[in-house]
Design a protein around this motif. Structure first.
Motif, PDB file in Angstrom:
ATOM      1  N   UNK A 226      19.104 -18.422 -15.426  1.00 29.61           N
ATOM      2  CA  UNK A 226      20.245 -19.572 -14.871  1.00 29.61           C
ATOM      3  C   UNK A 226      20.495 -20.551 -16.129  1.00 29.61           C
ATOM      4  N   UNK A 227      19.524 -20.988 -16.677  1.00 31.45           N
ATOM      5  CA  UNK A 227      19.863 -21.868 -17.983  1.00 31.45           C
ATOM      6  C   UNK A 227      20.420 -21.234 -19.118  1.00 31.45           C
ATOM      7  N   UNK A 228      20.004 -19.934 -19.391  1.00 29.63           N
ATOM      8  CA  UNK A 228      20.397 -18.947 -20.498  1.00 29.63           C
ATOM      9  C   UNK A 228      19.556 -19.757 -21.762  1.00 29.63           C
ATOM     10  N   UNK A 229      18.351 -19.985 -21.420  1.00 27.90           N
ATOM     11  CA  UNK A 229      17.695 -20.554 -22.598  1.00 27.90           C
ATOM     12  C   UNK A 229      16.307 -19.909 -22.974  1.00 27.90           C
ATOM     13  N   UNK A 230      15.962 -19.673 -24.027  1.00 26.91           N
ATOM     14  CA  UNK A 230      14.769 -19.102 -24.330  1.00 26.91           C
ATOM     15  C   UNK A 230      13.449 -19.895 -23.996  1.00 26.91           C
ATOM     16  N   UNK A 231      12.459 -19.297 -23.600  1.00 31.88           N
ATOM     17  CA  UNK A 231      11.258 -20.334 -23.141  1.00 31.88           C
ATOM     18  C   UNK A 231      10.148 -20.322 -24.367  1.00 31.88           C
ATOM     19  N   UNK A 232       9.525 -21.462 -24.552  1.00 31.84           N
ATOM     20  CA  UNK A 232       8.370 -21.355 -25.881  1.00 31.84           C
ATOM     21  C   UNK A 232       7.157 -21.297 -24.995  1.00 31.84           C
ATOM     22  N   UNK A 233       6.444 -20.295 -25.120  1.00 33.13           N
ATOM     23  CA  UNK A 233       5.096 -20.064 -24.187  1.00 33.13           C
ATOM     24  C   UNK A 233       3.708 -20.183 -25.124  1.00 33.13           C
ATOM     25  N   UNK A 234       2.660 -20.633 -24.900  1.00 33.73           N
ATOM     26  CA  UNK A 234       1.620 -20.768 -25.775  1.00 33.73           C
ATOM     27  C   UNK A 234       0.481 -20.344 -25.100  1.00 33.73           C
ATOM     28  N   UNK A 235      -0.672 -19.792 -25.552  1.00 34.33           N
ATOM     29  CA  UNK A 235      -1.782 -19.525 -25.389  1.00 34.33           C
ATOM     30  C   UNK A 235      -2.936 -19.845 -26.441  1.00 34.33           C
ATOM     31  N   UNK A 236      -4.130 -19.915 -26.176  1.00 35.15           N
ATOM     32  CA  UNK A 236      -5.371 -20.192 -27.122  1.00 35.15           C
ATOM     33  C   UNK A 236      -6.062 -18.889 -27.106  1.00 35.15           C
ATOM     34  N   UNK A 237      -6.940 -18.558 -28.109  1.00 36.46           N
ATOM     35  CA  UNK A 237      -7.862 -17.379 -28.202  1.00 36.46           C
ATOM     36  C   UNK A 237      -8.998 -17.587 -27.427  1.00 36.46           C
ATOM     37  N   UNK A 238      -9.484 -18.770 -27.236  1.00 37.79           N
ATOM     38  CA  UNK A 238     -10.584 -18.929 -26.484  1.00 37.79           C
ATOM     39  C   UNK A 238     -10.364 -18.884 -25.045  1.00 37.79           C
ATOM     40  N   UNK A 239      -8.865 -18.661 -24.374  1.00 31.43           N
ATOM     41  CA  UNK A 239      -8.474 -18.564 -23.169  1.00 31.43           C
ATOM     42  C   UNK A 239      -8.670 -17.232 -22.698  1.00 31.43           C
ATOM     43  N   UNK A 240      -8.509 -16.083 -23.701  1.00 31.21           N
ATOM     44  CA  UNK A 240      -9.260 -14.686 -23.166  1.00 31.21           C
ATOM     45  C   UNK A 240     -10.665 -14.619 -23.512  1.00 31.21           C
ATOM     46  N   UNK A 241     -11.410 -15.499 -23.355  1.00 28.84           N
ATOM     47  CA  UNK A 241     -12.810 -15.341 -23.612  1.00 28.84           C
ATOM     48  C   UNK A 241     -13.727 -15.872 -22.285  1.00 28.84           C
ATOM     49  N   UNK A 242     -13.826 -15.306 -21.564  1.00 25.48           N
ATOM     50  CA  UNK A 242     -14.338 -15.861 -20.253  1.00 25.48           C
ATOM     51  C   UNK A 242     -15.860 -16.245 -20.416  1.00 25.48           C
ATOM     52  N   UNK A 243     -16.429 -15.608 -21.492  1.00 27.34           N
ATOM     53  CA  UNK A 243     -17.999 -15.634 -21.639  1.00 27.34           C
ATOM     54  C   UNK A 243     -18.335 -16.510 -22.762  1.00 27.34           C
ATOM     55  N   UNK A 244     -17.336 -17.377 -23.146  1.00 20.77           N
ATOM     56  CA  UNK A 244     -17.655 -18.603 -24.124  1.00 20.77           C
ATOM     57  C   UNK A 244     -18.840 -19.534 -23.697  1.00 20.77           C
ATOM     58  N   UNK A 245     -19.647 -20.127 -24.760  1.00 24.70           N
ATOM     59  CA  UNK A 245     -20.685 -20.927 -24.284  1.00 24.70           C
ATOM     60  C   UNK A 245     -19.994 -22.105 -23.575  1.00 24.70           C
ATOM     61  N   UNK A 246     -20.879 -22.664 -22.421  1.00 26.43           N
ATOM     62  CA  UNK A 246     -20.123 -23.978 -21.893  1.00 26.43           C
ATOM     63  C   UNK A 246     -20.775 -25.328 -22.390  1.00 26.43           C
TER      64      UNK A 246
END
Ligand SMILES: [Zn+2]
Length: 310
Positions: A234-254
């Motif tokens: 609808x807006x004919x614009x690209x989106x800028x999306x971001x993610x962090x490596x630690x976000x695909x690591x459910x077992x990281x130390x708490x």
């Protein structure tokens, strides 16, 4: 010697379908370096923490390979200095290496001189490790705000061509709610700088975030999917999306964080990867530097002329 940034990935607008290409970006830092944990893990302790950033970044690289997607990796140069082979691998696997600064200090808490040292040092380290000309910057926690706009001048003076640090929303730590929502050029005394704001949707006169990170995990997947559809179709614009490596690591130390920071960091980590798969399968993505080109729908479909809008 660094190589100039080559155009990579698919054209911004697909000539046949008219589908728009979005920017896939990764802020490469370890789980203990996020701003919300500044008071839990001090910088002097970083070297003693278990490092998981290499493995987690490779997980994202493998995922992007699976979908044939090239992305931009805004690498924290503190990490790049300790893991130069990882930066080289990001380059070899066809992605853009960009800068997340060196020490992950909030821009509005630094002096202009300290900021200049940080972004200069980061660019040197990342160019050496990747062999690429580093032209993109993203501030820790999107900390270029109304009180640190001077940082844009410094970025141009230090050789950066685009920035992706101004989030046009209200947030407790960042945000410029009245900034333009779409890519645009900022004119600084040192020259132009392209600004690539993270994706938002405008509803009832307010900008709501739809760019990834915590919003991608905390809100239902459909929120991001609908937002990107609205932006592209609808807006004919690209989106800028971001993610962090630690976000695909459910077992990281708490870590011993409390309250909302803890909730925001650890909630739904197991959902990031399956949701990313849905997103990568549903939309077109390319490195952020592809968005420096102006998209047209006529002729060859794309112009290499830098865009100068708003
Ligand atoms: Zn960061």
């Amino acid at each position: 010697m660094t190589r100039p940034v080559p155009p990579r990935g698919a054209p911004l607008t697909d000539a046949r379908s008219g589908a728009i290409t979005n920017a896939m970006t990764v802020d490469v830092e370890d789980y203990f370096q996020v701003s919300a944990f500044d008071d839990v893990v001090s910088r002097s302790e970083w070297d003693r923490m278990e490092s998981r950033v290499e493995r987690n970044t490779r997980r994202l690289l493998d995922l992007f390979d699976e979908f044939g997607v090239k992305a931009t990796f805004f690498v924290l140069a503190w990490v790049g200095e300790r893991h130069p082979a990882l930066v080289g691998e990001i380059d070899r696997r066809g992605h853009e290496v960009a800068s997340h600064g060196y020490g992950h200090r909030l821009v509005y808490e630094q002096t202009p001189e300290a900021f200049r040292d940080d972004v200069r040092r980061a660019r040197c380290i990342l160019q050496d490790a990747s062999g690429q000309a580093v032209v993109g910057y993203r501030a820790p926690s999107y900390s270029i705000t109304a009180r640190s706009l001077w940082a844009l001048d410094v970025l141009v003076e230090e050789g950066y061509e685009y920035d992706s640090s101004m989030f046009p929303i209200r947030h407790d730590r960042y945000g410029v709610p009245d900034a333009p929502r779409h890519r645009h050029v900022r004119h600084t005394p040192a020259g132009p700088l392209v600004e690539l704001p993270p994706a938002t949707v405008r509803t009832f006169g307010i900008n709501l975030p739809a760019a990834g990170g915590g919003y991608f995990r905390l809100l239902p997947y459909g929120w991001t999917h609908r937002a990107l559809t609205r932006l592209n179709d609808h807006e004919r614009q690209p989106a800028v999306f971001y993610v962090h490596p630690w976000e695909v690591d459910p077992d990281q130390p708490r870590l011993a964080a409390r309250g909302f920071s803890r909730f925001r960091h650890y909630r739904n980590l197991h959902l990031t990867e399956p949701r990313l798969r849905s997103l990568l399968g549903s939309f077109r993505f390319a490195p952020a530097q592809r968005l420096l080109r102006r998209s047209t729908t006529t002729g060859s479909g794309e112009s290499a002329v830098p865009l100068f809008i708003g």
